[in-house]
Structures are given as C-alpha cells and as structure tokens.
Design a protein around this motif. Sequence first.
Motif, PDB file in Angstrom:
ATOM      1  N   PRO A 148      -8.694  -8.474   1.234  1.00 36.94           N
ATOM      2  CA  PRO A 148      -9.004  -9.826   0.757  1.00 36.94           C
ATOM      3  C   PRO A 148      -8.117 -10.340  -0.361  1.00 36.94           C
ATOM      4  O   PRO A 148      -8.399 -11.385  -0.925  1.00 36.94           O
ATOM      5  N   ALA A 149      -7.054  -9.605  -0.728  1.00 42.38           N
ATOM      6  CA  ALA A 149      -6.124 -10.109  -1.737  1.00 42.38           C
ATOM      7  C   ALA A 149      -5.447 -11.376  -1.225  1.00 42.38           C
ATOM      8  O   ALA A 149      -5.310 -11.589  -0.013  1.00 42.38           O
ATOM      9  N   THR A 150      -5.023 -12.240  -2.142  1.00 40.32           N
ATOM     10  CA  THR A 150      -4.389 -13.514  -1.804  1.00 40.32           C
ATOM     11  C   THR A 150      -3.159 -13.708  -2.671  1.00 40.32           C
ATOM     12  O   THR A 150      -2.759 -12.818  -3.427  1.00 40.32           O
ATOM     13  N   GLU A 209       2.535   2.525 -11.400  1.00 41.37           N
ATOM     14  CA  GLU A 209       1.912   1.937 -12.586  1.00 41.37           C
ATOM     15  C   GLU A 209       0.549   1.326 -12.265  1.00 41.37           C
ATOM     16  O   GLU A 209      -0.388   1.407 -13.064  1.00 41.37           O
ATOM     17  N   ARG A 210       0.442   0.704 -11.074  1.00 45.81           N
ATOM     18  CA  ARG A 210      -0.799   0.020 -10.688  1.00 45.81           C
ATOM     19  C   ARG A 210      -1.189   0.405  -9.260  1.00 45.81           C
ATOM     20  O   ARG A 210      -1.152  -0.419  -8.343  1.00 45.81           O
ATOM     21  N   PRO A 211      -1.576   1.655  -9.053  1.00 42.71           N
ATOM     22  CA  PRO A 211      -1.836   2.130  -7.685  1.00 42.71           C
ATOM     23  C   PRO A 211      -3.006   1.442  -6.995  1.00 42.71           C
ATOM     24  O   PRO A 211      -3.071   1.430  -5.759  1.00 42.71           O
ATOM     25  N   ASP A 212      -3.933   0.891  -7.761  1.00 47.89           N
ATOM     26  CA  ASP A 212      -5.067   0.202  -7.145  1.00 47.89           C
ATOM     27  C   ASP A 212      -4.744  -1.237  -6.754  1.00 47.89           C
ATOM     28  O   ASP A 212      -5.556  -1.905  -6.102  1.00 47.89           O
ATOM     29  N   GLU A 213      -3.564  -1.683  -7.154  1.00 44.80           N
ATOM     30  CA  GLU A 213      -3.205  -3.087  -6.959  1.00 44.80           C
ATOM     31  C   GLU A 213      -1.966  -3.273  -6.102  1.00 44.80           C
ATOM     32  O   GLU A 213      -1.820  -4.293  -5.410  1.00 44.80           O
ATOM     33  N   ILE A 214      -1.065  -2.276  -6.118  1.00 47.61           N
ATOM     34  CA  ILE A 214       0.256  -2.433  -5.514  1.00 47.61           C
ATOM     35  C   ILE A 214       0.548  -1.281  -4.567  1.00 47.61           C
ATOM     36  O   ILE A 214       0.208  -0.122  -4.839  1.00 47.61           O
ATOM     37  N   VAL A 215       1.200  -1.599  -3.445  1.00 46.67           N
ATOM     38  CA  VAL A 215       1.687  -0.577  -2.518  1.00 46.67           C
ATOM     39  C   VAL A 215       3.130  -0.903  -2.172  1.00 46.67           C
ATOM     40  O   VAL A 215       3.501  -2.077  -2.046  1.00 46.67           O
ATOM     41  N   SER A 216       3.956   0.127  -2.041  1.00 47.32           N
ATOM     42  CA  SER A 216       5.370  -0.077  -1.723  1.00 47.32           C
ATOM     43  C   SER A 216       5.737   0.481  -0.359  1.00 47.32           C
ATOM     44  O   SER A 216       6.892   0.405   0.054  1.00 47.32           O
ATOM     45  N   GLN A 217       4.753   1.032   0.342  1.00 46.59           N
ATOM     46  CA  GLN A 217       5.004   1.635   1.649  1.00 46.59           C
ATOM     47  C   GLN A 217       4.580   0.689   2.762  1.00 46.59           C
ATOM     48  O   GLN A 217       3.637  -0.083   2.615  1.00 46.59           O
ATOM     49  N   MET A 218       5.266   0.792   3.875  1.00 48.19           N
ATOM     50  CA  MET A 218       5.123  -0.167   4.961  1.00 48.19           C
ATOM     51  C   MET A 218       3.793  -0.060   5.714  1.00 48.19           C
ATOM     52  O   MET A 218       3.306  -1.055   6.257  1.00 48.19           O
ATOM     53  N   ALA A 219       3.175   1.123   5.734  1.00 48.12           N
ATOM     54  CA  ALA A 219       1.998   1.363   6.584  1.00 48.12           C
ATOM     55  C   ALA A 219       0.891   0.352   6.293  1.00 48.12           C
ATOM     56  O   ALA A 219       0.443   0.208   5.155  1.00 48.12           O
ATOM     57  N   ARG A 223      -2.565  -1.250   2.981  1.00 44.46           N
ATOM     58  CA  ARG A 223      -2.436  -2.562   2.352  1.00 44.46           C
ATOM     59  C   ARG A 223      -3.728  -3.296   2.000  1.00 44.46           C
ATOM     60  O   ARG A 223      -3.697  -4.147   1.118  1.00 44.46           O
ATOM     61  N   PRO A 224      -4.864  -3.061   2.663  1.00 43.47           N
ATOM     62  CA  PRO A 224      -6.040  -3.887   2.375  1.00 43.47           C
ATOM     63  C   PRO A 224      -6.371  -3.951   0.886  1.00 43.47           C
ATOM     64  O   PRO A 224      -6.448  -2.930   0.203  1.00 43.47           O
ATOM     65  N   GLY A 225      -6.521  -5.168   0.393  1.00 44.01           N
ATOM     66  CA  GLY A 225      -6.871  -5.390  -0.999  1.00 44.01           C
ATOM     67  C   GLY A 225      -5.740  -5.194  -1.981  1.00 44.01           C
ATOM     68  O   GLY A 225      -5.940  -5.318  -3.196  1.00 44.01           O
ATOM     69  N   LYS A 226      -4.533  -4.913  -1.479  1.00 43.07           N
ATOM     70  CA  LYS A 226      -3.392  -4.664  -2.358  1.00 43.07           C
ATOM     71  C   LYS A 226      -2.246  -5.621  -2.038  1.00 43.07           C
ATOM     72  O   LYS A 226      -2.244  -6.300  -1.015  1.00 43.07           O
ATOM     73  N   PRO A 269      -5.948 -19.755  -4.194  1.00 41.25           N
ATOM     74  CA  PRO A 269      -4.856 -19.787  -3.223  1.00 41.25           C
ATOM     75  C   PRO A 269      -4.327 -21.197  -2.964  1.00 41.25           C
ATOM     76  O   PRO A 269      -3.120 -21.408  -2.818  1.00 41.25           O
ATOM     77  N   GLU A 270      -5.238 -22.173  -2.935  1.00 39.37           N
ATOM     78  CA  GLU A 270      -4.810 -23.543  -2.629  1.00 39.37           C
ATOM     79  C   GLU A 270      -3.954 -24.159  -3.726  1.00 39.37           C
ATOM     80  O   GLU A 270      -3.308 -25.187  -3.515  1.00 39.37           O
ATOM     81  N   ASP A 271      -3.916 -23.543  -4.910  1.00 40.82           N
ATOM     82  CA  ASP A 271      -3.063 -24.054  -5.993  1.00 40.82           C
ATOM     83  C   ASP A 271      -1.595 -24.036  -5.592  1.00 40.82           C
ATOM     84  O   ASP A 271      -0.792 -24.825  -6.117  1.00 40.82           O
ATOM     85  N   LEU A 272      -1.236 -23.111  -4.692  1.00 34.62           N
ATOM     86  CA  LEU A 272       0.173 -22.939  -4.345  1.00 34.62           C
ATOM     87  C   LEU A 272       0.423 -23.192  -2.863  1.00 34.62           C
ATOM     88  O   LEU A 272       1.281 -22.551  -2.244  1.00 34.62           O
ATOM     89  N   VAL A 273      -0.313 -24.131  -2.295  1.00 37.56           N
ATOM     90  CA  VAL A 273      -0.058 -24.583  -0.925  1.00 37.56           C
ATOM     91  C   VAL A 273       0.596 -25.953  -1.005  1.00 37.56           C
ATOM     92  O   VAL A 273       0.041 -26.887  -1.576  1.00 37.56           O
ATOM     93  N   PHE A 274       1.806 -26.065  -0.450  1.00 38.33           N
ATOM     94  CA  PHE A 274       2.554 -27.320  -0.512  1.00 38.33           C
ATOM     95  C   PHE A 274       2.993 -27.719   0.888  1.00 38.33           C
ATOM     96  O   PHE A 274       3.563 -26.920   1.626  1.00 38.33           O
ATOM     97  N   THR A 275       2.720 -28.963   1.254  1.00 39.05           N
ATOM     98  CA  THR A 275       3.163 -29.504   2.534  1.00 39.05           C
ATOM     99  C   THR A 275       4.520 -30.184   2.366  1.00 39.05           C
ATOM    100  O   THR A 275       5.034 -30.321   1.247  1.00 39.05           O
TER     101      THR A 275
END
Length: 302
Positions: A148-150, A209-219, A223-226, A269-275
């Motif tokens: 559910p990360a955005t 540094e932030r394993p609960d927030e960031i992932v650098s691997q492709m699998a 990724r969920p929530g990160k 999320p809608e703060d950074l949606v531009f048409t």
Amino acid sequence: MAEKVRVRVDGRELTLTNLDKVLYPEAGFTKAEVIDYYSRVAPVMLPHLRGRPVTVKRYPNGVDQQFFFEKNRPAHTPAWVRTVRLPAPGSTKDRETIDYAVVDDLPTLVYLASLAALELHTPMWRVDDQGGPQPPDTMVFDLDPGAPATIVECCRVATRLREVLREDDLEGCPKTSGNKGMQVYVPWSHRSESPSEYAKAIARRLEKERPDEIVSQMARKLRPGKIFIDWSQNNPAKTTIAPYSLRANRLPTVSTPITWEEVESCSRPEDLVFTAEDVLRRVGELGDLMAPPERSGTGNEP
C-alpha cells in the motif's frame, strides 16, 4: 476514409489523420489534443530528448485498447526524421541492429504524436553527430512504491536520497513518473565508476539504513509496503519515461518535473498528479525545473 489534414511544422510537411479520435476515453482527450500538448510542451521537452534514441509506446485505438512498444522506426517514417542504427543485443526479434528515431526537433515530435505514440522512453545516454553512442550523461533512481505504499512514501525516500547524493556533491532533479512512482535524475559526467555501480551502492546503503521502508532487489515478493529503488535503469540497454511525456492512464497524466519543496510537502498521492493541462500551466509559470542553470528560469511559454 479517414480525413487527412496536411500541415507544415518548422518547414516540414506532415499529414495528420483521425484527429478527432478519442485516445483517453474517460477524459475525452483526442489525438488532436495529444498533438497540441506535445507541440506546446516541445520547448522544454526537446532538450531532454535530443540525441537520445527513443522507444515509443503506441496506443492507436486509445489507452483502453491494445498497445505496442516500438524501437525500430516505422517503414513509412519521413526521410527527414533523424535515424541512428545501433546494435540490438538480446533482441526478442533476433535483430542484430535497430534503426531508432531520435527526436531532435518539433516536426519529429509531432510526427510521433500523430502515430498515437503517447509515451516516449529514452536511455540515460546520447549519440554523437555521427550516431555513435556516448557515455551516460545522466544517472536515474527510479522509485517504485509497492502497495500500500504510494508516492508519498517515495517522497520520503527521495528526500533522504537527496541528502546522500549531496555528500558526494551531486544534486538530483525529481520528477513524477506520471504513474504511481517518481524518479530522481542526476547529471553524470566526471566519476570513474559507472552510474549503474554508483546507483546500486547508494540503493543498497539506503536499504540497509531503512530495511522496513526500502528495498533494492528486483524480486516483487520483497516490495509490498516498501519503496523499490530501481538502480538497474542505468543499464545502457534500458530506458525510462522521458520528462514531460504523457502516460497511458485513464487521464492524460504526465511525467512531470517537480520541486524539492513539493517533494517535502507531499502528503497525499493526488498532490503530485499532473495532467497535460496542468503541465502546460506549470511550464508557463516555472519554466523547465529540470533545465541546467543556463537554461532554467521562468517564462518558457509552452
């Protein structure tokens, strides 16, 4: 028979068809409006496209219908469109080379728009005047949120990424992907290591540094929530959505350069949606936020 309209664009003749075809059904956004958008945003978009072989994503019947990627320029491409022939290692069609279009000017951009090439994707390197590939001039960090990360969480990661880059006297330029995530572009010129190696090291550092927030691997299972920091987009064979390109969503959203202030203040999320309409207005007010200092400033009329 489709109505044909002949136009002259900077001295080049083009034949446009199906201008009233709706390519974004939910928004009622037509091919004519796609061409109009690209024509008006061209002053700030072309500097990011020039010299870069382009891969397009075409939606001839609209964003809710079938699409296809196109690297090899179509057989009917006008002779004045710049073309470069480059090796195609690992081609899925067993090609040894691909003839890429290079969008160096407004007529070429309008021509691609007339093909319903809604999305333009480019590599982080350019070709020289003879068509030879040059070393990368840009490094990109592609921040991809796993639900559910955005993009809100992407912005938090981008802010920390900015701090880390500044330790090495590098400054990033943020932009939305036009979909769910964002990218940070970094001018690249003087370092001994490749941008891919450098970006991978930074991504791994932030993941540690932030394993609960960031992932650098492709699998994808990781990724969920990160936020996945996709450093592999710096592979010379890969492309990233170009600045100011439309995206094939239900609305004509755009991959839009943004300010660091917008990154830091994003709470929805809608703060950074531009048409497309939003972006033309922003360019009129802010100019090209990704321009180098000598080309930046306000007053670039789209």
